[in-house]
Enzyme design. Structure first.
Site, short mmCIF file in Angstrom:
data_model
loop_
_atom_site.label_atom_id
_atom_site.label_comp_id
_atom_site.label_asym_id
_atom_site.label_seq_id
_atom_site.Cartn_x
_atom_site.Cartn_y
_atom_site.Cartn_z
N PHE A 138 1.14 -1.53 -0.19
CA PHE A 138 0.19 -0.13 -0.44
C PHE A 138 0.86 1.65 -0.24
O PHE A 138 1.74 1.45 0.48
CB PHE A 138 -1.02 0.04 1.59
CG PHE A 138 -2.38 1.05 1.10
CD1 PHE A 138 -2.71 1.53 0.87
CD2 PHE A 138 -1.50 2.13 1.95
CE1 PHE A 138 -3.65 2.15 0.28
CE2 PHE A 138 -2.61 3.08 2.03
CZ PHE A 138 -3.35 3.13 0.73
N ASP A 223 9.12 2.76 1.49
CA ASP A 223 8.04 3.24 1.72
C ASP A 223 7.96 2.82 3.61
O ASP A 223 7.86 1.92 3.87
CB ASP A 223 6.71 3.07 0.98
CG ASP A 223 5.70 3.53 1.19
OD1 ASP A 223 5.87 4.10 3.14
OD2 ASP A 223 4.50 3.71 1.12
N LYS A 252 2.80 10.04 8.10
CA LYS A 252 2.29 9.33 9.28
C LYS A 252 2.93 9.56 11.44
O LYS A 252 2.72 11.49 11.23
CB LYS A 252 2.19 7.40 9.43
CG LYS A 252 1.67 7.47 8.60
CD LYS A 252 1.01 6.04 9.01
CE LYS A 252 0.00 5.22 7.80
NZ LYS A 252 -1.69 5.72 7.92
C1 LIG Z 1 3.13 2.24 3.89
C2 LIG Z 1 2.38 3.41 3.49
N1 LIG Z 1 2.24 3.98 2.34
C3 LIG Z 1 1.03 5.20 2.33
C4 LIG Z 1 0.29 5.46 2.40
C5 LIG Z 1 -0.20 6.44 2.23
O1 LIG Z 1 -0.79 7.50 3.55
P1 LIG Z 1 -1.95 8.73 3.60
O2 LIG Z 1 -2.48 8.47 3.99
O3 LIG Z 1 -0.43 9.63 4.84
O4 LIG Z 1 -1.26 9.39 2.10
C6 LIG Z 1 0.36 4.58 3.99
C7 LIG Z 1 -0.56 4.24 4.54
O5 LIG Z 1 -1.11 3.85 5.04
C8 LIG Z 1 1.05 3.13 4.00
O6 LIG Z 1 1.09 2.23 5.20
#
Ligand SMILES: Cc1ncc(COP(=O)(O)O)c(C=O)c1O
Length: 404
Positions: A138, A223, A252
């Site tokens: 994700f 990520d 986050k």
């Molecule tokens: C690994 C990862 N990358 C990106 C995101 C996206 O982040 P945002 O919701 O702040 O755009 C998330 C959100 O859960 C995530 O867990």
């Protein structure tokens, strides 16, 4: 006239893309939250791995209050002090030489993917544009990041999707090897998949990806939006694995509850983002940057990072005890304070049911898919609060088992 928002009002005024629980939390302190009726909840969710220091941490409150009396917003036409302080600290504490600031994880990944494409374009030519990602991953909800993410349910119905993206199997180096070639500009991977089921990468997988990227001159993007900022017991999970990416994304817990994101990279790669190639109105917002600096400084202290492992152990011991009692989990996994407990097939896909029962017992927690309970508490949660929260989970599991 005063008006008290209700859960029904959510359906009346908000788009139906979320389905929140009945409870409406209105106040938080440390690892506890209170709802509109004053009922107390223990927080094992941390706003989905956001409140890394719990709610209203004194260091973050102080930073926010102090900055709110100075300046709230400056455009990128001016240099702003809090953004520079944060960027300097991130550079000093990581592999990175340069930082791009934004407001969310998706934006950080969007910037990372654009940077990787631009770097390949400028250094190797247009044909080097392929992106390799992994199933169950994700990376956010912008159109590019949701297409790169490995869960088709999130991108279906929005086509045509951007091209040049392939998905391999997580933790399977052979599958990655089949996809990575000289036309690959970037490989993006979560060192620990969060949404996809709380699955840590094996060291061999990340080491192998590093080598494949080096062999094919592709950039390795980690990520760390969910698994970064202390959750692994290191400031970033790449430090746990001892595998250094070319680009790292963070969000986050970076802002501890204030919307902040960052994309970090080396001087060599950063140089292609010349003036005008990318930007964001709110990137480096002074309020967010001041809070994030306080969060990074507090979390990277040896005291907080060392405490993560002891707390992780306490969570695991409780989960093992619950498993002995209910025979419900097939796997308890994760790193530091991002933990998952997968239900046995015989127990069924009952994550949401357990979540609802836990809320009724006074515990807020998460799932990652239908059959994995997910724990992303504050990194400084007190041991006795862990015990109290686990007593709530025990009662919740008893109710769900009694209902079967
Ligand atoms: C690994 C990862 N990358 C990106 C995101 C996206 O982040 P945002 O919701 O702040 O755009 C998330 C959100 O859960 C995530 O867990």
């Amino acid at each position: 006239m005063s008006w008290t928002p209700t859960r029904e009002a959510f359906d009346q005024y908000m788009l139906p893309n979320y389905s929140p629980q009945k409870v409406i939390p209105v106040r938080g302190e440390g690892s506890r939250l209170w709802d509109q009726e004053g009922r107390e909840y223990i927080d094992f969710a941390g706003g989905i791995a956001v409140n890394g220091l719990g709610h209203c941490h004194p260091a973050l409150m102080e930073a926010l209050k102090a900055q709110s009396e100075k300046v709230w917003h400056l455009s990128n036409v001016y240099t702003n002090e809090p953004a520079l302080r944060l960027a300097r600290t991130l550079v000093e504490k990581t592999f990175a030489d340069k930082v791009f600031l934004c407001s969310s994880g998706a934006e950080a990944n969007e910037a990372a993917l654009k940077l990787a494409r631009r770097y390949a374009h400028d250094t190797a030519g247009e044909q080097k544009n392929r992106i390799v990602s992994f199933r169950q991953s994700f990376h956010g909800r912008t159109f590019f990041t949701v297409s790169v993410g490995g869960q088709p349910k999130y991108s279906q119905g929005f086509g045509p999707v951007p091209g040049g993206i392939k998905h391999g199997t997580y933790n399977d180096l052979d599958s990655a090897r089949e996809l990575i070639n000289d036309d690959t500009c970037a490989v993006i991977v979560e060192p620990m998949q969060g949404e996809g089921g709380v699955t840590p990468a094996t060291p061999e997988f990340l080491e192998g990806l590093r080598k494949l990227c080096d062999d094919h001159k592709a950039l390795l993007i980690f990520d760390e939006v969910q698994c970064g900022v202390g959750r692994s017991g290191h400031l970033y999970a790449y430090m746990h694995y001892n595998v250094t990416p070319d680009i790292l994304t963070s969000a986050k817990a970076l802002g501890g509850g204030f919307p902040m994101g960052a994309m970090m990279t080396t001087d060599e790669i950063a140089r292609v983002f010349v003036v005008g190639t990318h930007g964001s109105t709110y990137g480096g917002n002074p309020l967010g940057s001041a809070v994030a600096l306080a969060a990074v400084e507090t979390i990277s202290s040896p005291e907080v990072l060392k405490g993560v492992e002891a707390r992780s152990q306490r969570f695991r011991e409780h989960l093992q005890r619950l498993n002995e009692k209910y025979d419900c989990f097939s796997d308890i996994r994760g790193l530091g304070l991002l933990l998952g407990a997968e239900f046995k097939p015989s127990f069924g896909e009952r994550g949401r049911e357990v979540l609802a029962a836990a809320t009724e017992e006074g515990l807020m927690m998460l799932v990652a898919g239908p059959n994995v309970l997910r724990f992303a508490p504050s990194l400084v949660i007190e041991p006795e609060v862990i015990d109290a929260g686990m007593a709530c989970l025990d009662r919740a599991l008893a109710r769900v088992v009694a209902n079967s």
